[in-house]
Design a protein around this motif. Structure first.
Motif, PDB file in Angstrom:
ATOM      1  N   GLY A  39       0.811  -1.217   0.000  1.00 19.62           N
ATOM      2  CA  GLY A  39       0.000   0.000   0.000  1.00 19.62           C
ATOM      3  C   GLY A  39       0.839   1.258   0.000  1.00 19.62           C
ATOM      4  N   ASP A  40       2.159   1.103  -0.198  1.00 17.17           N
ATOM      5  CA  ASP A  40       3.063   2.257  -0.158  1.00 17.17           C
ATOM      6  C   ASP A  40       3.264   2.904  -1.522  1.00 17.17           C
ATOM      7  N   ASP A  41       3.318   2.091  -2.570  1.00 12.66           N
ATOM      8  CA  ASP A  41       3.629   2.590  -3.901  1.00 12.66           C
ATOM      9  C   ASP A  41       2.507   2.259  -4.870  1.00 12.66           C
ATOM     10  N   TYR A  42       2.510   2.971  -5.991  1.00 15.24           N
ATOM     11  CA  TYR A  42       1.531   2.722  -7.044  1.00 15.24           C
ATOM     12  C   TYR A  42       2.153   1.863  -8.130  1.00 15.24           C
ATOM     13  N   VAL A  43       1.361   0.960  -8.660  1.00 13.01           N
ATOM     14  CA  VAL A  43       1.733   0.177  -9.831  1.00 13.01           C
ATOM     15  C   VAL A  43       0.944   0.787 -10.986  1.00 13.01           C
ATOM     16  N   ILE A  44       1.672   1.184 -12.017  1.00 10.30           N
ATOM     17  CA  ILE A  44       1.053   1.878 -13.146  1.00 10.30           C
ATOM     18  C   ILE A  44       1.141   0.981 -14.364  1.00 10.30           C
ATOM     19  N   ARG A  45      -0.018   0.711 -14.958  1.00 13.99           N
ATOM     20  CA  ARG A  45      -0.074  -0.156 -16.142  1.00 13.99           C
ATOM     21  C   ARG A  45      -0.744   0.581 -17.288  1.00 13.99           C
ATOM     22  N   VAL A  46      -0.323   0.195 -18.508  1.00 13.83           N
ATOM     23  CA  VAL A  46      -0.945   0.717 -19.708  1.00 13.83           C
ATOM     24  C   VAL A  46      -1.195  -0.458 -20.641  1.00 13.83           C
ATOM     25  N   ASN A  47      -2.283  -0.401 -21.376  1.00 18.57           N
ATOM     26  CA  ASN A  47      -2.650  -1.472 -22.298  1.00 18.57           C
ATOM     27  C   ASN A  47      -1.914  -1.258 -23.626  1.00 18.57           C
ATOM     28  N   ALA A  48      -0.583  -1.421 -23.579  1.00 17.59           N
ATOM     29  CA  ALA A  48       0.258  -1.255 -24.764  1.00 17.59           C
ATOM     30  C   ALA A  48       1.543  -2.040 -24.541  1.00 17.59           C
ATOM     31  N   SER A  49       2.163  -2.406 -25.619  1.00 17.57           N
ATOM     32  CA  SER A  49       3.442  -3.115 -25.535  1.00 17.57           C
ATOM     33  C   SER A  49       4.589  -2.111 -25.599  1.00 17.57           C
ATOM     34  N   GLN A  50       5.779  -2.575 -25.245  1.00 16.90           N
ATOM     35  CA  GLN A  50       6.948  -1.713 -25.348  1.00 16.90           C
ATOM     36  C   GLN A  50       7.183  -1.321 -26.802  1.00 16.90           C
ATOM     37  N   ASP A  51       6.987  -2.250 -27.711  1.00 17.75           N
ATOM     38  CA  ASP A  51       7.147  -1.931 -29.139  1.00 17.75           C
ATOM     39  C   ASP A  51       6.185  -0.819 -29.556  1.00 17.75           C
ATOM     40  N   ALA A  52       4.944  -0.885 -29.066  1.00 19.84           N
ATOM     41  CA  ALA A  52       3.948   0.139 -29.425  1.00 19.84           C
ATOM     42  C   ALA A  52       4.388   1.512 -28.925  1.00 19.84           C
ATOM     43  N   LEU A  53       4.932   1.573 -27.703  1.00 15.52           N
ATOM     44  CA  LEU A  53       5.395   2.859 -27.184  1.00 15.52           C
ATOM     45  C   LEU A  53       6.619   3.352 -27.941  1.00 15.52           C
ATOM     46  N   GLU A  54       7.515   2.460 -28.291  1.00 21.82           N
ATOM     47  CA  GLU A  54       8.702   2.869 -29.036  1.00 21.82           C
ATOM     48  C   GLU A  54       8.345   3.358 -30.436  1.00 21.82           C
ATOM     49  N   GLU A  55       7.265   2.861 -30.991  1.00 23.83           N
ATOM     50  CA  GLU A  55       6.822   3.279 -32.318  1.00 23.83           C
ATOM     51  C   GLU A  55       5.929   4.529 -32.261  1.00 23.83           C
ATOM     52  N   ALA A  56       5.450   4.881 -31.070  1.00 21.71           N
ATOM     53  CA  ALA A  56       4.586   6.063 -30.926  1.00 21.71           C
ATOM     54  C   ALA A  56       5.371   7.324 -31.231  1.00 21.71           C
ATOM     55  N   GLU A  57       4.621   8.354 -31.650  1.00 20.07           N
ATOM     56  CA  GLU A  57       5.249   9.629 -31.959  1.00 20.07           C
ATOM     57  C   GLU A  57       5.822  10.255 -30.678  1.00 20.07           C
ATOM     58  N   GLU A  58       7.009  10.832 -30.800  1.00 17.64           N
ATOM     59  CA  GLU A  58       7.690  11.424 -29.652  1.00 17.64           C
ATOM     60  C   GLU A  58       6.953  12.671 -29.178  1.00 17.64           C
ATOM     61  N   TYR A  59       6.901  12.849 -27.873  1.00 19.53           N
ATOM     62  CA  TYR A  59       6.294  14.030 -27.270  1.00 19.53           C
ATOM     63  C   TYR A  59       7.335  15.151 -27.255  1.00 19.53           C
TER      64      TYR A  59
END
Length: 142
Positions: A119-139
């Motif tokens: 209960g100390d830290d948050y676990v953050i998840r996203v419905n995407a793969s690492q490849d999908a994030l690497e292929e996403a347009e840069e912010y």
């Protein structure tokens, strides 16, 4: 002589009308200024229930919910709207030891936040793969 009296009285009345109009305008301006002034500051002495600090997110790993909870990036920043709501998180993805990494902004509503077993830290998840994030347009931060 009769003509001079009305002209003289008229000349005396003009400054009185100007003074009255200025006083009314000043009152309206003061009322408008009061209505647009921010309310007096209020203060917290402890963290309200159901809230968290920004540093609870920044530096945390983002896990993929489609790749067995693999770490796919690290939150480096938050994008916050003028209304105070988090709009997105900036996640550093790719690269090795910080080299070649790029920033991808993921909308807040795309994330799932849960607390770990302690209960100390948050676990953050996203419905995407690492490849999908690497292929996403840069912010690009302005």
């Amino acid at each position: 002589m009769k003509m001079i009296k009305p002209a003289f009285l008229g000349t005396l009345m003009v400054p009185a009308f100007i003074f009255a109009a200025t006083a009314i305008n000043a009152d309206e301006h003061a009322a408008t200024a009061e209505s647009t002034m921010p309310m007096e500051a209020t203060y917290l002495t402890s963290q309200p229930e159901g809230t968290f600090h920004a540093d609870s997110l920044t530096g945390n790993q983002v896990k993929s919910s489609v790749e067995d909870d693999d770490d796919i990036g690290t939150i480096s920043d938050l994008i916050i709207g003028e209304d105070g709501q988090i709009q997105a998180v900036v996640v550093g993805v790719g690269g090795f030891l910080g080299m070649g990494e790029k920033d991808v902004a993921i909308e807040w509503d795309s994330l799932e936040l849960t607390q770990d077993e302690d209960g100390d830290d948050y676990v953050i998840r996203v419905n995407a793969s690492q490849d999908a994030l690497e292929e996403a347009e840069e912010y690009e931060r302005n």
